[in-house]
Enzyme design. Structure first.
Site, PDB file in Angstrom:
ATOM      1  N   GLN A 262      34.861  59.192  36.127  1.00 61.38           N
ATOM      2  CA  GLN A 262      34.398  57.805  36.148  1.00 61.38           C
ATOM      3  C   GLN A 262      35.474  56.858  35.657  1.00 61.38           C
ATOM      4  OE1 GLN A 262      31.767  58.613  38.263  1.00 61.38           O
ATOM      5  NE2 GLN A 262      31.239  56.613  37.461  1.00 61.38           N
ATOM      6  N   HIS A 265      37.835  54.955  38.141  1.00 58.16           N
ATOM      7  CA  HIS A 265      37.402  53.829  38.963  1.00 58.16           C
ATOM      8  C   HIS A 265      38.094  52.531  38.575  1.00 58.16           C
ATOM      9  CE1 HIS A 265      34.202  55.198  41.625  1.00 58.16           C
ATOM     10  NE2 HIS A 265      33.741  55.973  40.664  1.00 58.16           N
ATOM     11  N   GLU A 332      24.212  54.049  33.893  1.00 57.10           N
ATOM     12  CA  GLU A 332      24.197  54.098  35.356  1.00 57.10           C
ATOM     13  C   GLU A 332      24.072  55.557  35.811  1.00 57.10           C
ATOM     14  OE1 GLU A 332      27.101  52.740  39.067  1.00 57.10           O
ATOM     15  OE2 GLU A 332      27.938  53.043  37.076  1.00 57.10           O
ATOM     16  N   HIS A 333      24.953  56.407  35.304  1.00 53.78           N
ATOM     17  CA  HIS A 333      24.914  57.847  35.582  1.00 53.78           C
ATOM     18  C   HIS A 333      24.739  58.575  34.264  1.00 53.78           C
ATOM     19  CE1 HIS A 333      27.878  56.002  38.429  1.00 53.78           C
ATOM     20  NE2 HIS A 333      27.159  56.661  39.334  1.00 53.78           N
ATOM     21  N   ASP A 366      27.885  60.790  43.960  1.00 53.80           N
ATOM     22  CA  ASP A 366      28.677  59.731  44.585  1.00 53.80           C
ATOM     23  C   ASP A 366      28.791  59.930  46.092  1.00 53.80           C
ATOM     24  OD1 ASP A 366      29.158  58.289  42.295  1.00 53.80           O
ATOM     25  OD2 ASP A 366      31.107  59.211  41.896  1.00 53.80           O
ATOM     26  N   HIS A 425     -10.719  24.786  43.244  1.00 52.03           N
ATOM     27  CA  HIS A 425     -10.757  26.199  43.629  1.00 52.03           C
ATOM     28  C   HIS A 425     -12.205  26.651  43.778  1.00 52.03           C
ATOM     29  CE1 HIS A 425      -6.550  26.189  42.547  1.00 52.03           C
ATOM     30  NE2 HIS A 425      -6.429  27.490  42.754  1.00 52.03           N
TER      31      HIS A 425
END
Length: 441
Positions: A262, A265, A332-333, A366, A425
């Site tokens: 990771q 990235h 996230e992961h 991924d 109403h």
């Protein structure tokens, strides 16, 4: 290379207090918003001309048109490395299997005799999908965006990816090949905030979209925030992140390699190990150095990511405390590399996606697990989900009552309307049964 945070000994705090102790990248979308505002408005007022100017400014490419010609898509697929094509085809197959199972069906509930509520699911009419093309090129993101939109039944799908100087101003050919493989023929050379603005406002070349999805950098996130309320968005994606909850049974070679995977990235990518084993922590620290030295993107991405404030090894007293930490972090992961990993994973409440045991690394998700890799970041997993077929569907309730069914509940409706000081109403109900409606004063 990576710091430690020691949370052993004292009782862990709850909620925000615990979150404040955990590593997280600086990602100021609000500050970026002010910088993308003039870009978005330039696209609004100048359309294609603004997009062409921004491509020259940001991408170093002088475009003569934004839409990618059909022949370029065909050529990209024909010239694609056969091994890459086979891998993309298998990724598509698996992703489609998972997402096809997410389809929603129309359901009718009979509330009372003669009174039904039907929920039908209608796809968004047109979506603009974004595939990044900055530090890396992500044909996998094309798959992760396009497949759920197609399985939801979206009729009009367009995709944008940045123009590349090395490829004559077209997006990267692997991006184009993935589009061709999926049958997406409306593709634009536009990147970052300009692509989001193109889809939001529409231009001479590109009709406006109802929704924009896809990962991107801070400028993409800021543009999504700018257009929230005008178009639908999936999420304001921040830097990617991995958290690993591991105990002494975990293999430090696996853990180190997954943290690095990771970190490659982006220099803001987060890599977090949560463990109750000092021995594992030390072994992972020792393993990081040779693995980092043996790979690419070391100085510009991996080292700054691992050394940044967003990455750390967090020491806890046990797996129970580790679960509290990863739920507070909302990764996230999230990988679970512990004894009884299935049972531990089942107890996790907050994560974009959970990867169970030593043979389900994030890299699998991924590309080829079948799951979606467009996931909530920055702790948003506590309230948001990853991209799915549901992201592209809208639920619409259809209310169908007979006269007798309305009559049976009419007095309750009138009572509640009057309790809320909304007499009109109630009058709308009374008028149907000839009840006396007080004259207005």
């Amino acid at each position: 290379m990576i710091c430690r945070i020691d949370l052993r000994g004292d009782a862990l705090p709850e909620g925000p207090a615990l979150r404040d102790l955990l590593p997280r990248a600086d990602f100021d979308v609000q500050a970026a918003l002010e910088k993308v505002r003039p870009i978005c408005e330039a696209v609004h007022h100048r359309g294609d001309a603004a997009l062409i100017d921004f491509a020259e400014k940001f991408d170093g490419v002088k475009l003569d048109r934004l839409r990618v010609p059909a022949e370029a898509l065909t050529r990209a697929l024909e010239e694609l490395d056969p091994a890459v094509r086979a891998a993309l085809e298998e990724s598509v197959r698996r992703t489609r299997l998972v997402h096809r199972a997410q389809r929603r069906s129309t359901h009718t509930t009979q509330v009372v005799p003669g009174g039904t509520v039907t929920e039908k699911w209608v796809p968004v009419g047109r979506v603009g999908l974004y595939a990044p093309g900055g530090r890396s090129v992500y044909p996998s993101s094309v798959i992760m965006n396009v497949v759920p939109a197609q399985e939801a039944g979206v009729e009009s799908i367009a995709l944008a990816s940045p123009a590349q100087a090395d490829f004559g101003g077209l997006p990267h050919p692997t991006i184009l090949a993935a589009c061709a493989l999926l049958g997406v023929d409306e593709v634009y050379a536009a990147g970052g905030a300009t692509a989001v603005a193109m889809f939001a406002y529409g231009t001479e070349s590109c009709p406006p979209a109802d929704m924009v999805t896809g990962p991107g950098n801070i400028w993409v996130a800021a543009a999504k925030r700018y257009f929230t309320g005008k178009i639908g968005i999936d999420a304001e994606a921040g830097p990617t992140e991995i958290a690993i909850l591991a105990d002494s049974t975990a293999d430090p070679v696996h853990v180190a390699s997954d943290l690095i995977s990771q970190a490659e990235h982006d220099p803001l990518a987060a890599a977090v190990l949560v463990t109750d084993s000092v021995e594992l922590a030390e072994a992972v620290e020792k393993e990081l150095e040779p693995q980092v030295a043996a790979t690419k993107h070391v100085e510009d991405r991996i080292r700054p990511a691992l050394a940044g404030r967003q990455s750390a090894i967090v020491l806890v007293d046990g797996v129970e405390e580790g679960l509290k930490v990863v739920d507070a972090y909302g990764a996230e992961h999230l990988e679970i590399q512990t004894e009884h990993a299935v049972e531990v994973a089942d107890r996790v409440k907050n994560a974009g996606a959970i990867f169970v045991g030593p043979w389900a690394p994030v890299s699998l998700g991924d590309y080829a697990a079948g799951s979606n890799h467009v996931l909530p970041t920055g702790g948003c997993a506590c309230h948001s989900s990853g991209l799915s077929v549901q992201s592209f569907l809208r639920g619409i309730h259809i209310v169908d009552y007979t006269k007798d069914a309305l009559a049976e509940v009419a007095h309750h409706v009138v009572t509640l309307a009057e309790a809320e000081d909304l007499p009109a109403h109630g009058a709308a109900i009374k008028a149907r049964f000839g009840w006396k409606v007080p004259a207005s004063k």
